[in-house]
Scaffold this active site. Structure first.
Site, short mmCIF file in Angstrom:
data_model
loop_
_atom_site.label_atom_id
_atom_site.label_comp_id
_atom_site.label_asym_id
_atom_site.label_seq_id
_atom_site.Cartn_x
_atom_site.Cartn_y
_atom_site.Cartn_z
N GLY A 1 0.84 -1.19 0.00
CA GLY A 1 0.00 0.00 0.00
C GLY A 1 0.87 1.24 0.00
N CYS A 2 0.37 2.29 0.58
CA CYS A 2 1.09 3.56 0.64
C CYS A 2 2.45 3.37 1.31
CB CYS A 2 0.26 4.57 1.43
SG CYS A 2 1.15 6.08 1.82
#
Length: 173
Positions: free
Chosen positions: A9-10
C-alpha cells in the site's frame, strides 16, 4: 547487511512500520515493477506507470531475519485485497514481495502457502526484484517529518499499534 523489497500500500505507512524494527538500518521509499523509466510520484498517482509504491529495507540479519520481516509485512497490511489498501485503490497500492534471491523467494512462497493453508486468500504478488527507483526526497521518512498530516494521522497509528501489540519483541529499544 541484507535487503528486502516490499509493497503493502502507501509507502508512507509501510516505511513507518519497518523503521520501528530492531536490525532495520534504513528504509527507502520508492517505486518498482512498472514500465516507466525514472517515474515520478505524479506518474505513480496517475496509476498508469505499472509501478507499485514499495520500500527497500536494509537490515542486519544478525538482529532480524527475513522471515521475521515477512511476518511483520503480512500482519501490518491486508494481503487479501487486490490493488487496494484501505481507501487507497489502484495497482500502485498492490501487495507485493520482490525477492532478491532464491532464499527470499522460497521463504516468501512458504509463508504465503502457510497463510493460504489457514484459509487466508493471499493475493500478494511474488516476483523477482525489478529495478528500484527511490521516491523523491520529501517522501523519505515522511511520517516522522509529518506526524500531523491528515492521511498519516488516520492511516499509520493503527498499523503502529498492531506492530507494538504483536511484535513488541522485535521493536527497537
Amino acid at each position: 547487511m541484507q535487503q528486502a523489497l516490499f509493497g503493502g500500500g502507501c509507502f508512507w505507512c509501510v516505511e513507518a512500520v519497518f523503521l520501528q524494527l530492531q536490525g532495520v538500518e534504513k528504509v527507502t521509499s520508492g517505486y518498482a515493477g512498472g514500465h516507466t523509466l525514472n517515474p515520478s510520484y505524479e506518474d505513480i498517482c496517475r496509476g498508469d506507470s505499472g509501478h507499485a509504491e514499495v520500500i527497500l529495507i536494509d537490515f542486519d540479519e544478525q538482529q532480524i531475519s527475513y522471515s521475521q520481516l515477512l511476518e511483520v509485512f503480512f500482519a501490518t497490511h491486508d494481503p487479501t485485497t487486490l490493488n487496494r489498501q484501505g481507501n487507497d485503490v489502484g495497482t500502485q497500492y498492490r501487495s507485493v514481495i520482490y525477492y532478491l534471491d532464491a532464499t527470499q523467494q522460497q521463504a516468501a512462497a512458504e509463508m504465503i502457502a502457510a497463510l493460504q493453508a489457514e484459509a487466508v486468500n493471499v493475493v500478494t504478488e511474488l516476483s523477482a526484484a525489478p529495478e528500484f527507483y527511490p521516491a523523491e526526497d520529501y517522501h523519505q521518512n515522511f511520517f516522522a517529518k509529518n506526524p500531523n498530516q491528515g492521511y498519516c494521522n488516520f492511516s499509520i497509528p493503527p498499523k503502529l499499534n498492531k506492530l507494538r501489540s504483536k511484535f513488541q519483541h522485535l521493536l527497537k529499544v
